[in-house]
Motif scaffolding. Structure first.
Motif, PDB file in Angstrom:
ATOM      1  N   ASP A 150      -7.692  51.533 -50.138  1.00 49.11           N
ATOM      2  CA  ASP A 150      -8.500  50.483 -50.753  1.00 49.11           C
ATOM      3  C   ASP A 150      -9.981  50.836 -50.651  1.00 49.11           C
ATOM      4  OD1 ASP A 150      -9.421  48.145 -51.855  1.00 49.11           O
ATOM      5  OD2 ASP A 150      -8.409  46.818 -50.450  1.00 49.11           O
TER       6      ASP A 150
ATOM      7  N   PHE B 268      -0.837  51.317 -51.215  1.00 45.86           N
ATOM      8  CA  PHE B 268      -1.415  51.354 -52.553  1.00 45.86           C
ATOM      9  C   PHE B 268      -0.901  52.596 -53.282  1.00 45.86           C
ATOM     10  CE2 PHE B 268      -4.655  48.083 -52.616  1.00 45.86           C
ATOM     11  CZ  PHE B 268      -4.810  47.785 -51.270  1.00 45.86           C
TER      12      PHE B 268
ATOM     13  N   SER C 136     -10.782  43.973 -54.293  1.00 40.06           N
ATOM     14  CA  SER C 136      -9.403  43.626 -53.975  1.00 40.06           C
ATOM     15  C   SER C 136      -9.400  42.341 -53.166  1.00 40.06           C
ATOM     16  CB  SER C 136      -8.748  44.756 -53.172  1.00 40.06           C
ATOM     17  OG  SER C 136      -9.321  44.839 -51.877  1.00 40.06           O
ATOM     18  N   SER C 137      -8.220  41.885 -52.813  1.00 37.86           N
ATOM     19  CA  SER C 137      -8.128  40.689 -51.972  1.00 37.86           C
ATOM     20  C   SER C 137      -8.656  40.958 -50.569  1.00 37.86           C
ATOM     21  CB  SER C 137      -6.672  40.227 -51.892  1.00 37.86           C
ATOM     22  OG  SER C 137      -5.853  41.250 -51.332  1.00 37.86           O
TER      23      SER C 137
END
Length: 676
Positions: free
Chosen positions: A203, A26, A210-211
């Protein structure tokens, strides 16, 4: 017993699933904007970090009837003995034989014994107790539930949760609130603990969904309290000192400059990049037949590092049984290099934690794991909403790769970086243990979080004798007599005299005024006695030094010269309350490895029973402060004058079975050599 379906993930599938197809980093340079909290939660004590110190804080808080909120980045309680996989209790023989521990730590040991019918179900030889990490979480969970019921407290447990922001009063003295992010996988996403920490940590610190994760934003705030009294306490029991960094209170990181307090320091100057190595532990199982072993695609990068280290340790069976955490049947007696153990049998499970193996030991500004304050500022993490955990994700990833490569070296490698060719033999009758029901509780088989030996360490408030801020130093605990000519030749004359005076005990004044020359002064044979001691610990000063060059696995790399000089035996020591009170913020306490110690002292103040003792102190101090409408710093601000409320606190700790001193502690007792 570990069933076969629990090791269904092979090393091959791990590499393909996690470390190849999922290594998508990320962009952490830009912080995401805060979201309106989904809920607010009231606490009297907010504990950040569910390791042993955090659990102990919660345990004592609950027994005192407090409302305790406990957050943890993983989904397991226990830190070292669970999520970090080092489920082998580090203890010293005398303290263990006398069972002289905090009440909660004794209860933990007793529950381990009841769980297995013995204290050492792994039949390891490094400790009197080696066991399965996943069971540690279960045991500690039940302990907190029982403490909640017994003390009529209230536990609010927040796994998979990180602190993102602090709400600090305008005068900078009080934390009024904390914003946290709790994550769970959305429907259809892989379950928790499928990804490694390096793949999920950034994350976890982002507000948006998010996924991988759905986020719940939690605002922790204090319960109502007496007017003009601290309403709650925040305890930093995290593994790296996250809250002290986020709150930006003064702290140290890495090597301290050489001084009369830290005479064995490897550097004349501070070096914040050289901290002790961190370790991703893993489990491996002995099998009857040889198993196929797949070389990781990155193995050749890390292979130049691996070694048995010493000829007396160059034996696979010795290393396997060192931290064996499960042994369904006892093997035949064996011996190597003077160490006795029982041979491994099929079904035995070993946890690996080896210095020249899965230790990862960066030591430069290019690869240090724990960001310095300057690095945090440079990456925007000290800006509102910018906090991302304060760790270098790339170094976490390399530590994971290094650990996986070490497993392959153990079973299939034939090189040894320290001992040369012809030493390392293949042992392919082993398998890498992984799967969500495995000892580490992860699909990839590595520990959920690395075992951290050192983090940020607070600089306490100015105190008598330490006007620049209190800390516990090397000379406060080390058994070294400092007669080695290294000290007289390396240290400036005035520094050497101050050193000899500081360790001279009852002769200190005579050394200072010149009546006794430094080389004639008798060395005291005890640790420093702190009038504000609120806990105890005992362990050797044990170093896993950083490496000189970057990356750590570079061929021919060496440990930082001089780092092991400070290593050695320590006297039984105390935990000063001043080492738990940071500067600037009045309702923040520090437990675990982030208390105010030096780099060398921290190498002893980092093991299991110490963490529990420090946490027990934090929970008791917080509850005492709330009840008596007094801030912790007010308990010690008049020292060395008598502090009546400090004495009341110490009496409470001792009454509750949390010792603040070892038996017969006094300035006149010089017989501590018997404490092994």
């Amino acid at each position: 017993m570990i069933r076969r379906h629990e090791v269904a993930f092979s090393l091959t599938s791990l590499i393909s699933l996690n470390l190849i197809s999922s290594l998508v980093a990320f962009d952490s340079a830009i912080a995401t904007p805060p979201r309106t909290p989904d809920k607010s939660v009231n606490c009297e004590i907010l504990v950040v970090g569910g390791g042993l110190s955090g659990v102990a804080t919660a345990y004592e808080g609950l027994l005192a009837g407090r409302t305790v909120c406990l957050t943890e980045i993983t989904d397991w309680l226990g830190g070292q003995i669970s999520a970090q996989g080092t489920s082998a209790l580090d203890e010293r023989p005398t303290q263990r034989s006398q069972q002289f521990y905090s009440r909660g730590y004794l209860e933990l040991r007793n529950r381990i014994q009841r769980k297995y019918g013995e204290l050492n179900p792994g039949d390891c030889w490094v400790s009197d107790s080696c066991f399965l990490p996943r069971d540690a979480h279960t045991i500690l969970t039940q302990m907190l539930k029982d403490a909640e019921k017994k003390g009529k407290g209230k536990l609010q447990w927040f796994p998979n949760t990180v602190i993102k922001d602090l709400e600090i009063a305008a005068d900078g003295k009080i934390i009024n609130g904390a914003i946290a992010i709790q994550h769970q996988p959305p429907k259809g996403a892989p379950p928790l603990n499928t990804l490694t920490l390096s793949q999920s940590i950034e994350d976890a610190y982002r507000y948006e969904n998010s996924s991988r994760f759905t986020k719940t934003i939690v605002r922790f705030i204090p319960k109502a309290a007496k007017e003009n009294a601290p309403k709650w306490y925040v305890v930093d029991a995290s593994e790296t000192g996250e809250i002290i960094a986020l709150a930006d209170v003064p702290y140290r990181l890495g090597i301290d400059a050489r001084s009369y307090l830290e005479p064995s320091s490897s550097s004349a100057n501070n070096d914040p990049y050289c901290t002790q190595g961190f370790t991703y532990t893993f489990a491996m199982e002995a099998t009857k037949e040889a198993q196929p072993q797949t070389m990781p695609p990155f193995y050749l990068q890390y292979a130049p590092y691996f070694s048995y280290e010493l000829a007396r340790l160059a034996n696979f069976d010795l290393v396997f049984t060192y931290r064996r955490i499960w042994s369904p049947s006892k093997g035949q007696p064996a011996k190597f290099g003077g160490v006795s153990f029982t041979a491994a049998t099929p079904g035995d499970i070993s946890m690996q934690n080896w210095t020249w193996g899965n230790d990862y030991r960066p030591g430069t500004a290019k690869d240090n794991l724990i960001y310095t304050r300057q690095q945090l500022q440079g990456t925007g993490q000290l800006q509102p909403g910018g906090w991302m955990g304060g760790l270098r994700t790339e170094t976490l990833r390399r530590g994971e790769e290094n650990a996986l490569s070490f497993y392959y070296w153990l079973v299939a490698g034939t090189t040894d970086s320290q001992l040369g060719e012809g030493v390392k033999q293949q042992r392919t009758n082993n398998r890498f243990v992984s799967g969500l029901n495995s000892p580490m509780g992860t699909a990839h088989g590595l520990s959920k979080y690395p075992y951290m030996r050192e983090g940020r360490r607070i600089i306490g408030r100015p105190s008598w004798g330490q006007p620049e801020g209190f800390a516990i130093w090397e000379i406060d605990i080390s058994r070294r007599d400092y007669n080695d000519e290294y000290y007289s030749k390396t240290l400036p004359a005035d520094m050497y005299r101050r050193l000899r005076a500081a360790v001279a005990g009852l002769e200190a004044v005579s050394v200072i005024d010149g009546q006794v020359t430094p080389d004639k002064a008798m060395r005291r044979t005890r640790s420093t006695i702190f009038p504000d001691s609120v806990g105890i610990g005992h362990y050797a000063i044990d170093f896993h030094p950083c490496m000189v060059n970057s990356p750590p696995e570079a061929p021919g790399n060496i440990e930082r010269p001089g780092e092991r000089r400070g290593a050695g035996q320590a006297y039984p020591f105390q935990i000063a309350l001043r080492a738990m009170i940071p500067q600037k913020i009045d309702n923040l306490l520090v437990g675990g490895k982030s208390i105010g110690t030096s780099h060398i002292a921290a190498a002893a103040y980092r093991v299991h029973s110490f963490e529990w003792s420090a946490g027990a102190a934090a929970g008791t101090v917080a509850s005492f402060a709330i009840k008596n409408a007094i801030a912790p710093y007010q308990l010690v601000d008049d020292l060395p004058k008598q502090e009546p409320q400090l004495e009341a606190l110490k009496q409470l700790l001792q009454k509750n079975g949390n010792p603040t001193a070892f038996p017969d502690t006094s300035i006149f007792n010089q017989n501590w050599d018997n404490w092994k």
